[in-house]
Every structure is written in structure tokens, then in C-alpha cells.
Design a protein around this motif. Sequence first.
Motif, short mmCIF file in Angstrom:
data_model
loop_
_atom_site.label_atom_id
_atom_site.label_comp_id
_atom_site.label_asym_id
_atom_site.label_seq_id
_atom_site.Cartn_x
_atom_site.Cartn_y
_atom_site.Cartn_z
N GLU A 1 -4.20 -9.52 -8.72
CA GLU A 1 -4.11 -8.37 -7.83
C GLU A 1 -5.44 -7.63 -7.81
O GLU A 1 -6.10 -7.51 -8.84
N GLU A 2 -5.81 -7.14 -6.65
CA GLU A 2 -6.94 -6.23 -6.51
C GLU A 2 -6.43 -4.94 -5.89
O GLU A 2 -5.59 -4.97 -4.99
N CYS A 3 -6.94 -3.80 -6.37
CA CYS A 3 -6.51 -2.52 -5.85
C CYS A 3 -7.73 -1.64 -5.59
O CYS A 3 -8.66 -1.62 -6.40
N ARG B 1 -9.07 -5.06 -10.72
CA ARG B 1 -8.60 -6.43 -10.57
C ARG B 1 -7.83 -6.78 -11.84
O ARG B 1 -8.27 -6.44 -12.95
N SER C 1 0.84 -1.19 0.00
CA SER C 1 0.00 0.00 0.00
C SER C 1 0.88 1.23 0.00
O SER C 1 2.07 1.18 0.34
N MET D 1 -3.20 -2.53 -2.39
CA MET D 1 -3.11 -3.62 -3.35
C MET D 1 -2.93 -4.94 -2.60
O MET D 1 -2.13 -5.03 -1.66
N HIS D 2 -3.67 -5.96 -3.04
CA HIS D 2 -3.44 -7.29 -2.48
C HIS D 2 -3.70 -8.34 -3.54
O HIS D 2 -4.45 -8.11 -4.50
N VAL E 1 -4.07 2.53 -9.98
CA VAL E 1 -4.37 1.12 -9.68
C VAL E 1 -3.25 0.19 -10.14
O VAL E 1 -3.21 -0.97 -9.71
N ASP E 2 -2.33 0.68 -10.97
CA ASP E 2 -1.23 -0.17 -11.44
C ASP E 2 0.12 0.48 -11.20
O ASP E 2 1.11 0.11 -11.82
#
Length: 267
Positions: free
Chosen positions: A244-246, A260, A174, A232-233, A194-195
Motif C-alpha cells: 500500500e502507498e498513502c 509505503r 480514499s 491509499m492505493h 497513513v494507516d
Amino acid sequence: MTQIEGALERATAVEETGDGRYRVQLDPDWSVVGMLNGGYLNLPMARAAAYASPHPHVVAITTDYLSAPAAGEAEVRVDTLKTGKTVAYHRTTLVQNDVVTLSSSVITSRLSDEPADTYAREVPLPLVRPEDCRRVPVEIPGGLEYGLMRHVDLRMTPESEAAMTQSDGSLAVSGWVRAADGSPTDPYLALLAVDALPPVTRTIGRWGWAPTVQLSTYLRAVPAPGWLRAYMHGDFVSDGWFDEECTVYDENGQLVAQSRQLARVPR
């Protein structure tokens, strides 16, 4: 400084050349270990769709990364599939040397710039203040270059730095994101954010370029001025693939973007 004066605007601007055709100059500076960042590549696709739409904002975009485009001139082609009073649907493709390198499904509408009543299943914990976090440098361990960081001021939390250094297996990072040149925080910066964080595979000791295969992003609101905080996880790393999800929030705590993606584990 106005938005058009910012580096992000210049590096993702599209110029109309014909009906549904737009020229873009892909900037080599927006790269990770020599490869253009997937979030960055989403922006000209989104800008072209918004340009072609009667609605001002992209609210959803799903991009398939068919191959890695090179820096330099490319063309974005927009086909508008349906236009309604509040929503329009588009198909965009990025073409370089007569080869389609990216293909996106884009939905345009209008985002609110006012705080909204929101129900969330889970609210993320607050982050350490950005001034108490170290900025991610252009040069990263192993002699690799994170060119994206010339233009993005990314402050990883101390916990995330430790997770990557110690390979703690958390699959979570994060941090705070803003434009390095002081450009206004807008939906396009949220789309990039997000990326922008290092891939979660660094927490299992896998460094290097992690090629995005598919990235889906929802934009939920126009962000307030200031920092964005990104969480992000990942859930699974298996057989050379990871997810990955953010989620991205503005300084007022409003959710402005969520994503995602499916990517390949760095070699």
C-alpha cells in the motif's frame, strides 16, 4: 482543548524512566478486530525519538513489526546513532515482557509550518466534501469491531465505499481523517492517518485484520488545522502479500505525509 488533553496524546504518551528508556501504556481501544493498529503503534516510537532528540519533529520512520504487542505497559528504548545541526538518527525498539516486538529507524529534524513551493509528478483529484461522506462506524460488516474509529473520525468517499462493497478490484480507497475529540491536527495525527483507512484488499473482497510487516513514513510539513485527506492505493496482491502507498494532504492542499507498507492479506 490543548493537544495534551486529546485521546491520541494520552494513548501514545511516553514517560522517561532512564537514559533512553520510556514507558508507554498501549491502549486497547486503538485496535482493528482486536489487534492494535500499526499506525497507532508507530506513534510512541516517534514520540520517544523526538523526546530524545535536539530536533522537534520526526521526518522519517521505518518500522518492522516483529510480533503483535498486547495492550498494556511496554517500554520504548531509544539509541541515538548520530546527531547533527539539522538532522539526528535514532534506533528505537518496543519491548514487552523482555521481547522486542517493534524495531524502528527514526530521523528527526524540523518541519516547516509555512506553505512551501512544491513540485509533484501527480496531483490527486479533489475529494467529495467530508460532510457528504459517511463516517466509518466502530462495528463493521461480519461482526468485526474497528475500535480505532472511537477516536478517529474517518469519512470514506462514496466511491471508496462502493469499491469495497462491490469488490471492484481497484486496490484504491480514499477519505477524510481528523481526531474524533477535536484535538488539533498535528504531525502525529498525520503519522496515524497513513494507516487509518481500511486496507485496499477490501476492494477484492478480503476482510479482516491485515497485519503490517513493514511501514515507512515520511512527514513533509506541519499540517494546517482541520481535516486531512488521505489517498491509499496498492499495486500488487500476490502469494499472501500486498503493498500500500498513502499520501496525506492538509486542508490547504499541502502534502504532509506519505508512506509505503508491506502487509499480509487477511485470511
